[in-house]
Design a protein around this motif. Structure first.
Motif, PDB file in Angstrom:
ATOM      1  N   ILE A  14      -8.473   4.285  -6.969  1.00 31.59           N
ATOM      2  CA  ILE A  14      -9.284   4.486  -5.764  1.00 31.59           C
ATOM      3  C   ILE A  14     -10.364   3.419  -5.666  1.00 31.59           C
ATOM      4  O   ILE A  14     -10.977   3.049  -6.660  1.00 31.59           O
ATOM      5  CB  ILE A  14     -10.007   5.848  -5.789  1.00 31.59           C
ATOM      6  N   GLU A  15     -10.616   2.990  -4.451  1.00 28.41           N
ATOM      7  CA  GLU A  15     -11.803   2.188  -4.156  1.00 28.41           C
ATOM      8  C   GLU A  15     -12.184   2.462  -2.706  1.00 28.41           C
ATOM      9  O   GLU A  15     -11.482   2.050  -1.770  1.00 28.41           O
ATOM     10  CB  GLU A  15     -11.552   0.700  -4.369  1.00 28.41           C
ATOM     11  N   GLY A  16     -13.299   3.180  -2.522  1.00 27.31           N
ATOM     12  CA  GLY A  16     -13.699   3.558  -1.173  1.00 27.31           C
ATOM     13  C   GLY A  16     -12.632   4.413  -0.529  1.00 27.31           C
ATOM     14  O   GLY A  16     -12.137   5.371  -1.123  1.00 27.31           O
ATOM     15  N   SER A  17     -12.250   4.090   0.710  1.00 28.99           N
ATOM     16  CA  SER A  17     -11.213   4.857   1.396  1.00 28.99           C
ATOM     17  C   SER A  17      -9.816   4.310   1.129  1.00 28.99           C
ATOM     18  O   SER A  17      -8.845   4.789   1.707  1.00 28.99           O
ATOM     19  CB  SER A  17     -11.485   4.873   2.905  1.00 28.99           C
ATOM     20  N   SER A  18      -9.694   3.318   0.248  1.00 36.93           N
ATOM     21  CA  SER A  18      -8.385   2.805  -0.167  1.00 36.93           C
ATOM     22  C   SER A  18      -7.960   3.493  -1.453  1.00 36.93           C
ATOM     23  O   SER A  18      -8.780   3.739  -2.334  1.00 36.93           O
ATOM     24  CB  SER A  18      -8.441   1.299  -0.420  1.00 36.93           C
ATOM     25  N   PHE A  19      -6.671   3.795  -1.559  1.00 33.65           N
ATOM     26  CA  PHE A  19      -6.177   4.347  -2.815  1.00 33.65           C
ATOM     27  C   PHE A  19      -4.696   4.037  -2.965  1.00 33.65           C
ATOM     28  O   PHE A  19      -3.998   3.727  -1.994  1.00 33.65           O
ATOM     29  CB  PHE A  19      -6.441   5.858  -2.918  1.00 33.65           C
ATOM     30  N   CYS A  20      -4.243   4.127  -4.198  1.00 37.53           N
ATOM     31  CA  CYS A  20      -2.844   3.837  -4.521  1.00 37.53           C
ATOM     32  C   CYS A  20      -2.314   4.936  -5.430  1.00 37.53           C
ATOM     33  O   CYS A  20      -2.946   5.288  -6.431  1.00 37.53           O
ATOM     34  CB  CYS A  20      -2.724   2.474  -5.206  1.00 37.53           C
ATOM     35  N   LEU A  21      -1.151   5.471  -5.091  1.00 32.53           N
ATOM     36  CA  LEU A  21      -0.440   6.449  -5.910  1.00 32.53           C
ATOM     37  C   LEU A  21       0.847   5.812  -6.401  1.00 32.53           C
ATOM     38  O   LEU A  21       1.589   5.231  -5.607  1.00 32.53           O
ATOM     39  CB  LEU A  21      -0.100   7.704  -5.096  1.00 32.53           C
ATOM     40  N   SER A  22       1.104   5.937  -7.699  1.00 27.43           N
ATOM     41  CA  SER A  22       2.301   5.304  -8.244  1.00 27.43           C
ATOM     42  C   SER A  22       2.816   6.070  -9.448  1.00 27.43           C
ATOM     43  O   SER A  22       2.164   6.989  -9.954  1.00 27.43           O
ATOM     44  CB  SER A  22       2.012   3.855  -8.649  1.00 27.43           C
ATOM     45  N   GLU A  23       3.991   5.665  -9.915  1.00 29.07           N
ATOM     46  CA  GLU A  23       4.533   6.175 -11.164  1.00 29.07           C
ATOM     47  C   GLU A  23       3.737   5.601 -12.339  1.00 29.07           C
ATOM     48  O   GLU A  23       2.971   4.643 -12.201  1.00 29.07           O
ATOM     49  CB  GLU A  23       6.005   5.756 -11.309  1.00 29.07           C
ATOM     50  N   ALA A  24       3.945   6.184 -13.506  1.00 26.79           N
ATOM     51  CA  ALA A  24       3.291   5.670 -14.714  1.00 26.79           C
ATOM     52  C   ALA A  24       3.769   4.268 -15.058  1.00 26.79           C
ATOM     53  O   ALA A  24       3.106   3.544 -15.798  1.00 26.79           O
ATOM     54  CB  ALA A  24       3.541   6.616 -15.884  1.00 26.79           C
ATOM     55  N   SER A  25       4.916   3.869 -14.524  1.00 27.38           N
ATOM     56  CA  SER A  25       5.406   2.506 -14.730  1.00 27.38           C
ATOM     57  C   SER A  25       4.696   1.501 -13.844  1.00 27.38           C
ATOM     58  O   SER A  25       4.784   0.285 -14.068  1.00 27.38           O
ATOM     59  CB  SER A  25       6.911   2.450 -14.432  1.00 27.38           C
ATOM     60  N   GLY A  26       4.001   2.004 -12.805  1.00 19.98           N
ATOM     61  CA  GLY A  26       3.399   1.137 -11.799  1.00 19.98           C
ATOM     62  C   GLY A  26       4.205   1.064 -10.523  1.00 19.98           C
ATOM     63  O   GLY A  26       3.722   0.585  -9.503  1.00 19.98           O
ATOM     64  N   ASP A  27       5.434   1.558 -10.566  1.00 22.73           N
ATOM     65  CA  ASP A  27       6.286   1.521  -9.381  1.00 22.73           C
ATOM     66  C   ASP A  27       5.818   2.508  -8.324  1.00 22.73           C
ATOM     67  O   ASP A  27       5.365   3.618  -8.639  1.00 22.73           O
ATOM     68  CB  ASP A  27       7.736   1.855  -9.739  1.00 22.73           C
ATOM     69  N   ILE A  28       5.950   2.108  -7.070  1.00 22.52           N
ATOM     70  CA  ILE A  28       5.808   2.989  -5.910  1.00 22.52           C
ATOM     71  C   ILE A  28       7.215   3.222  -5.388  1.00 22.52           C
ATOM     72  O   ILE A  28       7.884   2.274  -4.957  1.00 22.52           O
ATOM     73  CB  ILE A  28       4.917   2.342  -4.833  1.00 22.52           C
ATOM     74  N   THR A  34      10.280   4.959  -3.107  1.00 25.54           N
ATOM     75  CA  THR A  34      10.548   5.463  -1.762  1.00 25.54           C
ATOM     76  C   THR A  34      10.904   6.942  -1.822  1.00 25.54           C
ATOM     77  O   THR A  34      11.326   7.463  -2.846  1.00 25.54           O
ATOM     78  CB  THR A  34      11.707   4.684  -1.125  1.00 25.54           C
ATOM     79  N   GLY A  35      10.707   7.614  -0.692  1.00 27.39           N
ATOM     80  CA  GLY A  35      11.033   9.029  -0.622  1.00 27.39           C
ATOM     81  C   GLY A  35      10.031   9.929  -1.300  1.00 27.39           C
ATOM     82  O   GLY A  35      10.318  11.098  -1.572  1.00 27.39           O
ATOM     83  N   SER A  36       8.839   9.427  -1.607  1.00 28.55           N
ATOM     84  CA  SER A  36       7.803  10.213  -2.282  1.00 28.55           C
ATOM     85  C   SER A  36       6.502  10.082  -1.488  1.00 28.55           C
ATOM     86  O   SER A  36       6.452   9.439  -0.444  1.00 28.55           O
ATOM     87  CB  SER A  36       7.591   9.709  -3.714  1.00 28.55           C
ATOM     88  N   VAL A  37       5.439  10.707  -2.000  1.00 27.21           N
ATOM     89  CA  VAL A  37       4.129  10.565  -1.359  1.00 27.21           C
ATOM     90  C   VAL A  37       3.378   9.350  -1.892  1.00 27.21           C
ATOM     91  O   VAL A  37       2.231   9.112  -1.515  1.00 27.21           O
ATOM     92  CB  VAL A  37       3.260  11.828  -1.577  1.00 27.21           C
ATOM     93  N   GLN A  38       4.005   8.580  -2.748  1.00 29.18           N
ATOM     94  CA  GLN A  38       3.339   7.430  -3.344  1.00 29.18           C
ATOM     95  C   GLN A  38       3.152   6.320  -2.321  1.00 29.18           C
ATOM     96  O   GLN A  38       3.805   6.276  -1.279  1.00 29.18           O
ATOM     97  CB  GLN A  38       4.154   6.923  -4.531  1.00 29.18           C
ATOM     98  N   GLY A  39       2.224   5.421  -2.634  1.00 26.86           N
ATOM     99  CA  GLY A  39       2.010   4.289  -1.758  1.00 26.86           C
ATOM    100  C   GLY A  39       0.628   3.712  -1.912  1.00 26.86           C
ATOM    101  O   GLY A  39      -0.226   4.232  -2.636  1.00 26.86           O
ATOM    102  N   LEU A  40       0.402   2.613  -1.224  1.00 29.75           N
ATOM    103  CA  LEU A  40      -0.923   2.027  -1.078  1.00 29.75           C
ATOM    104  C   LEU A  40      -1.427   2.419   0.297  1.00 29.75           C
ATOM    105  O   LEU A  40      -0.774   2.146   1.315  1.00 29.75           O
ATOM    106  CB  LEU A  40      -0.862   0.500  -1.213  1.00 29.75           C
ATOM    107  N   PHE A  41      -2.598   3.079   0.343  1.00 32.66           N
ATOM    108  CA  PHE A  41      -3.131   3.617   1.588  1.00 32.66           C
ATOM    109  C   PHE A  41      -4.463   2.948   1.919  1.00 32.66           C
ATOM    110  O   PHE A  41      -5.322   2.776   1.050  1.00 32.66           O
ATOM    111  CB  PHE A  41      -3.361   5.127   1.461  1.00 32.66           C
ATOM    112  N   LEU A  42      -4.609   2.617   3.180  1.00 31.78           N
ATOM    113  CA  LEU A  42      -5.865   2.074   3.685  1.00 31.78           C
ATOM    114  C   LEU A  42      -6.081   2.640   5.072  1.00 31.78           C
ATOM    115  O   LEU A  42      -5.175   2.619   5.905  1.00 31.78           O
ATOM    116  CB  LEU A  42      -5.822   0.544   3.738  1.00 31.78           C
ATOM    117  N   ARG A  43      -7.276   3.178   5.319  1.00 25.33           N
ATOM    118  CA  ARG A  43      -7.604   3.771   6.618  1.00 25.33           C
ATOM    119  C   ARG A  43      -6.553   4.797   7.038  1.00 25.33           C
ATOM    120  O   ARG A  43      -6.085   4.820   8.163  1.00 25.33           O
ATOM    121  CB  ARG A  43      -7.783   2.692   7.681  1.00 25.33           C
ATOM    122  N   ASP A  44      -6.182   5.644   6.092  1.00 23.42           N
ATOM    123  CA  ASP A  44      -5.254   6.753   6.332  1.00 23.42           C
ATOM    124  C   ASP A  44      -3.870   6.300   6.779  1.00 23.42           C
ATOM    125  O   ASP A  44      -3.123   7.053   7.407  1.00 23.42           O
ATOM    126  CB  ASP A  44      -5.824   7.739   7.352  1.00 23.42           C
TER     127      ASP A  44
END
Length: 712
Positions: free
Chosen positions: A23-37, A39-49
């Motif tokens: 997390i940093e401010g309103s930006s955040f990233c969700l990923s696997e423990a491997s670092g992979d994001i 497809t088909g999941s809630v993972q991703g890099l998010f900015l401004r919703d």
């Protein structure tokens, strides 16, 4: 305009176990423990919703990297350590892969491959990428619609993924040196000598309506000199350091401080202005109730966060009537979201459907005055305070009976508009959902506290004794009506609410602990309330349940009807201490801190409400936010409760009455901000020593002589 979040019908969408959040401010990233994001999941890099990366998968010769561990010393950066899959016929791999990820206005990822073998290694490294530009709430619910016009362009070193919709554009620009760029991937031909290493840096920059920001983490600048690092250093210098002999509690407090610093959000138009977001990953935005309660619970460690939150909420205070957003003049927002319609610096898409944020805002301004915040900045909030109280007495009290009630204006709004805002968050003892409008017990307490706060503000900032007297009279009248309407003498507790027919909703719930926190509870009923809150039906050993196990709707695995929320318990403990029930408050504090220890030092948003005698560890609630602001603030508030600390700057008084368990002594706190002074505190053998107090402030174990009930 996305409004799915407003019509909330249950628990939040989930993040699976093992997901890594940066997390940093309103930006955040969700990923696997491997670092992979993936497809088909809630993972991703998010900015401004908006999800600006929906796929980010690394492959070495077509195989994924096997994760070994993740290092996340700072919440905005992480190191994903893994190894390449062993070559055919070999048991072990000789290639160690490090992915150094930094989150800011976009993302930078440094990939380092170390060859631990005795032969030169050659392989193809491919990074598969995609961006669906899904709205945060669609991602959360697992149903992302493909809207607008999507396009992909690429050059030798850049990949542009773009969506245009409703006159707005969102773009992810991915750059890497030494890569072969294709529409959906970056390919590196890698040769690593024996015992050597190879590295590259990849940048992801979001471009919003053609505006391309400068990289937050440029390669030619040390990370320690970047804005996120500088802000964290400043926060840590401003925040007191607490030392206790119990290393587990020490870790809990340290974790809370680090999480709170990660949940701060800054206004791009005014980088010095800071407020607190509600929580990660789904609530990295300004929320009325959540941000205010977090601010109140963190006044003791950093008043600037509370002041910035109050100013941000004042800036977006309602000015007109809008049935869709439920905006009304003077009303404080429920939540603010970023989206393609956003035009304000802190965001757009503002929804106002909450009954409690507006009186809580007034309480916050009053507490800022008590804690010695800049009188000029507090005085500037007074017009907003008065508009908030006008909302309380007109729009909030829609039928003129003296109580604030709620009922959503359209079918797009929240059914329940208190903190238990799921569809079944308010039920009677038999488990039935009452018909509205609903007047909550806790909201009436907040209104009482708001009247008392306005009286103090009038007295201390305006020298207006007449206004102070008028608001204290209003508080006294409300308290009298409250007792008549909410007290259930045959039960020995307060109704959770009044329904649309003004009949008590008779369930035993934690909400009445909030009424104690606000001071509206009658002294003659306080002992019964305290005993019920700590009864076996309510107290699990990990904290107080939201709803008693004897109630018809009780479900320990629910979101609001039997679960345990740390922030709820911190408020309950504060209310118990306020009324002199030190042992009760200490039991709650110790239970919540024990739960935090079981979660590795970080309290989740909530946990299941199973009894401690049933399971030896607290049972996690699926999909609970972590870190979440008011959960992170709960240990801070609980320590304040145990210290019995409450300043009242207008009356030059500091109450300090420590009741610390033996394992937390000696305790030292260095660098407490009280007004312009920096104060140190030591508690040893039950006795407190304070140094550095501002002139003429007296210390006592008794409440302030002004006569106001204090927050402890």
């Amino acid at each position: 305009m996305v409004t799915l979040a407003w019509n909330f019908a249950g628990s939040p969408g989930g993040v699976t176990a093992g997901t890594v959040t940066l997390i940093e401010g309103s930006s955040f990233c969700l990923s696997e423990a491997s670092g992979d994001i993936t497809t088909g999941s809630v993972q991703g890099l998010f900015l401004r919703d908006t999800r600006v990366l929906s796929r980010w998968e690394l492959r070495l010769d077509g195989d994924p990297v096997e994760p070994l561990t993740v290092l996340t010393e700072e919440t905005y950066r992480g190191v994903f350590i893994g190894r390449a899959m062993p070559r055919a016929g070999l048991a072990d791999s000789t290639l160690l892969v490090e992915r150094h990820r930094f989150i800011g206005a976009g993302m930078r990822e440094d990939i380092v491959v170390r060859n631990l073998g005795q032969e030169t290694a050659a392989f193809a490294m491919v990074l598969h990428v995609d961006a669906d530009f899904g709205d945060l709430f669609e991602v959360k619910q697992g149903h992302v619609e493909s809207r607008g016009e999507h396009a992909i362009q690429h050059t030798d070193h850049e990949l542009h993924l773009t969506r245009r919709w409703q006159g707005h554009s969102r773009e992810a620009v991915i750059t890497a040196t030494g890569a072969s760029v294709a529409p959906d991937s970056l390919t590196f031909r890698v040769v690593v000598p024996a015992r050597g290493q190879w590295s590259t840096s990849i940048h992801v920059l979001p471009v919003i309506d053609g505006v391309r920001p400068a990289p937050t983490f440029p390669e030619d600048q040390p990370v320690t000199g970047t804005l996120p690092a500088v802000r964290r250093t400043a926060w840590r210098e401003e925040t007191p350091t607490v030392t206790v002999p119990d290393l587990i509690v020490q870790n809990i407090l340290r974790t809370s401080g680090r999480d709170l610093e990660s949940l701060r959000i800054h206004d791009p138009a005014n980088p010095e202005a800071v407020a607190v977001a509600a929580g990660a990953p789904w609530f990295m935005a300004l929320f009325g109730r959540d941000s205010i309660l977090t601010a109140l619970m963190t006044l003791s460690i950093n008043p600037s966060l509370a002041l910035g939150t109050a100013e941000a909420l004042a800036r977006f205070q309602g000015v007109r009537e809008d049935p869709v957003t439920e905006e009304q003049p003077g009303r404080i927002l429920h939540e603010m979201r970023f989206g393609v319609d956003a035009t304000d610096a802190l965001g757009g898409n503002i929804y106002y459907g909450t009954a409690d944020a507006t009186p809580l805002f007034v309480i916050l301004v009053g507490e800022l005055l008590r804690w010695g915040a800049d009188p000029g900045r507090v005085r500037a909030l007074l017009p907003h305070v008065d508009r908030a109280l006008e909302w309380v007495e007109h729009h909030g009290d829609r039928d003129g009976d003296g109580f604030v009630e709620y009922q959503r204006i359209t079918d797009r709004g929240l059914v329940n508009q208190g903190w238990k805002d799921s569809h079944d968050g308010v039920t009677d003892a038999a488990g039935r959902i009452p018909q509205g409008p609903i007047a909550l017990v806790d909201v009436q307490g907040y209104v009482y506290g708001a009247y008392r706060a306005r009286a103090l503000l009038a007295e201390a900032l305006e020298g207006d004794a007449e206004t102070a007297h008028r608001f204290r009279e209003r508080a006294a009248m409300l308290r009298e009506r409250f007792e008549e309407a909410f007290w259930l003498p045959d039960r020995g507790w307060y109704a959770i609410a009044l329904d649309g027919a003004k009949k008590p909703v008779d369930s035993l719930a934690s909400n009445m602990g909030h009424a104690m926190w606000a001071g509206i509870v009658a002294r003659e009923h306080a002992a019964q309330v305290a005993d019920h809150l700590l009864s076996p039906d309510m107290f699990t050993g990990w904290g107080v349940r939201t709803l008693a196990s004897s109630m018809g709707a009780y479900n320990p695995m629910s979101y609001h009807i039997g679960s345990v929320w740390p922030h709820d318990n911190a408020i309950v403990a504060t209310g118990l201490r306020r009324y002199g029930f030190v042992d009760h408050a200490t039991r709650v504090a110790r239970a919540v801190l024990a739960a935090a220890a079981e979660f590795g030092g970080r309290l989740p948003e909530l946990m299941c409400g199973f009894d401690r005698t049933e399971y030896a560890r607290p049972v996690p609630y699926p999909a609970a936010c972590s870190p979440q602001a008011w959960a992170s603030a709960a240990p801070v508030e609980l320590m304040r409760v145990l210290l019995g600390a409450q300043p009242c700057f207008p009356h030059r008084h500091l109450r300090l009455d420590p009741r610390l368990p033996a394992e937390l002594q000696p305790l030292t706190v260095h660098g407490i901000r009280l007004g312009s002074a920096t104060v140190d505190l030591e508690v040893r053998d039950g006795r407190a020593t304070v140094t550095g107090l501002p002139d003429a402030i007296s210390v006592s174990t008794e409440p302030c002589p002004c006569g106001d009930l204090q927050t402890v």
